[in-house]
Design an enzyme around this catalytic site. Structure first.
Site, short mmCIF file in Angstrom:
data_model
loop_
_atom_site.label_atom_id
_atom_site.label_comp_id
_atom_site.label_asym_id
_atom_site.label_seq_id
_atom_site.Cartn_x
_atom_site.Cartn_y
_atom_site.Cartn_z
N LYS A 280 -7.26 -14.10 2.11
CA LYS A 280 -6.57 -14.53 3.33
C LYS A 280 -7.56 -14.63 4.49
CE LYS A 280 -2.07 -12.35 2.37
NZ LYS A 280 -1.23 -13.54 2.44
N GLU A 352 0.87 -13.25 -5.33
CA GLU A 352 0.84 -12.12 -6.27
C GLU A 352 2.20 -11.42 -6.38
OE1 GLU A 352 0.15 -11.83 -3.19
OE2 GLU A 352 1.26 -10.01 -2.68
N ARG A 354 5.26 -12.52 -6.71
CA ARG A 354 6.08 -13.02 -7.83
C ARG A 354 5.51 -12.59 -9.17
NH1 ARG A 354 5.16 -19.04 -5.65
NH2 ARG A 354 4.98 -17.83 -3.74
#
Ligand code: BES
Ligand code: MN
Ligand code: ZN
Length: 497
Positions: A280, A352, A354
């Site tokens: 990120k 991540e 899910r």
């Protein structure tokens, strides 16, 4: 904090402070009128002279009058009487609590539960008074050297009712409010803890300590080697990048009959989400400590229902891991096999949530659930769609979706349904595996739900995306405790059948 209920006139209360409302413009509430009569018009004089308009958020503290038994009278501005909303009522409670906390009244008698909130009955007003009061006094200061604690904090609130017949129900409403407040406090604490403290192992310890004080609660924690045996290749693929061992925590509360099918709650427990190899950007990355707020809400809900000893069976599942980059971490393009046997191409390691939820959702089948509800800070796209006001709801069963929407409305912890249509599922097609873990930018909250729906075919299921609602950013940064009110209300409603 202690709450009691009783009936009686305001002028006869021997207490540190009596709290009454004033509506805009300059209209005394019925309790304020009684005090006014007892004091020979002291309150109406104040109001007439312009000391108190009655605007929402206004307060006026009035010291000892010889004709009443209380040390102080606190006037609280309530805004216009005819549009007194849920939100205003909560604000009134927050203002009262903060003012009392600062003015040294350790005990107070409230004549605020008589306020006419649009569409709400007395029991709602009592329950919400407890919840909103405790919510507003919450602080997270465990890591501060200088704590901002009041010298004489508010310790005891007595809520009044005009009809003695309502005493028993009122006490029950207080119990529900207290349990809810306690659950929300736990959820907020867990959420606010930094990632270096609140690890997957820390969450497992929390589960054990909750079980140690509740005979109806059993805890089981699966280690990575157990997950391997179960074939949870998807969950484990996320944990690869972290040095903290992943845990799959089960809390099984048996308050109902043996044969009652359980409500299963599944909470996303990513204790820090860096994005992994698909890392990120740096801005506000600290807020990804909140990526376990789904798990935290499940803990809070279990706290509330064990406190109330509800006659229902509830199983809580928490897949817990960190998502970090590492030489051994999953890479974009990797293909993993989930517990269901379906293969997944990981196109973005930042999707991540899910990946851990899908295996927990397959694991949920063994409990023969009445319904399964997962709660997750799943997508930034949900925040774009609904902002910070509504939780995103996706479900494969209309009655369940409806029940959850209703529970949200009843508690002011609202959700909004998003469609689960085949077209969205097609966005997840992969050239190399049974599905990809992302479906493109468009409809990102829905494609995430569509991904999960491939693992929930065997039962009634709903997904709550709390990415926008679980915490606040900026100056008021902190966990909100949502969606504990929605979940607890849903379970309470189930107990009535
Ligand atoms: N935990 C995040 C979702 C999130 C992001 C919640 C920002 C709150 C604020 C989740 O794991 C994630 O990173 N989702 C990605 C999915 C994308 C790669 C398809 C997202 O939303 O950007
Ligand atoms: Mn992520
Ligand atoms: Zn995440």
């Amino acid at each position: 904090m202690e709450f009691n209920i009783k009936s009686g006139s305001p002028e006869k209360q021997r207490t540190a402070c009596v709290v009454v409302g004033v509506f805009e413009p300059r209209r005394l509430s019925p309790a304020a009128q009684k005090l006014d009569e007892a004091t020979g018009g002291a309150l109406s004089t104040l109001v007439r002279r312009g000391d108190m308009e009655g605007k929402l958020g206004q307060t006026l503290l009035f010291h000892g009058h010889s004709d009443v038994l209380c040390d102080r009278i606190l006037l609280i501005g309530c805004g216009r009487e005819r549009d007194l909303s849920d939100k205003q009522y909560r604000q009134i409670m927050a203002t009262a609590a903060k003012t009392l906390n600062e003015t040294g009244s350790m005990e107070a008698v409230y004549y605020l539960t008589e306020l006419p909130v649009k569409g709400r009955d007395l029991m709602w007003r009592i329950r919400t008074a407890v919840e909103a009061t405790r919510h507003s006094l919450y602080r997270f200061e465990q890591f501060k050297s200088n704590k901002d604690t009041a010298r004489r904090p508010l310790r005891k609130v007595i809520l009044t009712i005009s009809n003695r017949r309502d005493l028993t129900d009122g006490e029950k409403a207080i119990r529900v409010g207290q349990a809810l407040a306690e659950g929300m406090k736990q959820t907020r604490n867990l959420g606010n803890l930094p990632g270096n403290v609140c690890t997957p192992s820390y969450l497992a310890d929390q589960a054990h300590s909750l079980a140690s004080i509740n005979p109806k609660l059993d805890v089981e924690v699966l280690e990575e080697k157990d997950m391997e045996k179960l074939g949870m290749g998807s969950l484990l693929s996320v944990a690869r990048g972290s040095r903290q061992p992943a845990k799959l925590i089960t809390m099984n509360y048996q308050g109902g009959e043996k044969g009652d099918k359980p409500i299963v709650l599944v909470g996303k427990g990513v204790t820090f989400d860096s994005g992994g190899i698909s890392i990120k950007p740096g801005a506000a990355m600290d807020e990804m400590k909140y990526d376990m707020c789904g798990a935290a809400s499940v803990f809070g809900t279990m706290t509330a229902i064990t406190e109330l000893q509800l006659p229902v069976n509830v199983v809580a599942l928490v897949p817990a891991t960190e998502n970090l980059p590492d030489g051994d971490a999953s890479k974009p393009g990797d293909i993993v096999t989930s517990m269901s046997g379906q293969t997944i191409e990981i196109l973005n390691t930042d999707a991540e949530g899910r990946l851990i939820l899908c295996d927990a959702l397959s694991y949920a089948e063994r409990y023969d659930p009445a319904v399964v509800i997962d709660i997750a800070t799943l997508t930034g796209a949900c925040v774009i769609a609904l902002g910070n006001h509504a939780t995103g709801l996706i479900s494969n069963h209309h009655p369940l979706a409806n029940d959850l929407l209703q529970a949200g409305k009843a508690t002011g912890d609202r959700a909004w349904e998003l469609p689960l249509w085949d077209e969205y599922e097609e966005q997840l097609d992969s050239n190399f595996a049974d599905m990809a873990n992302i479906g493109g930018r468009e409809g990102g909250a829905i494609t995430a739900g569509a991904f999960l729906s491939k693992f929930t075919k065997k039962y009634h299921w709903a997904h709550l995306d709390i990415a926008g609602t679980a915490w606040l950013s900026g100056k008021q940064k902190g966990a909100t405790g949502r969606p504990v009110p929605l979940l607890v209300q849903y379970i309470l409603d189930k107990c009535k059948h």
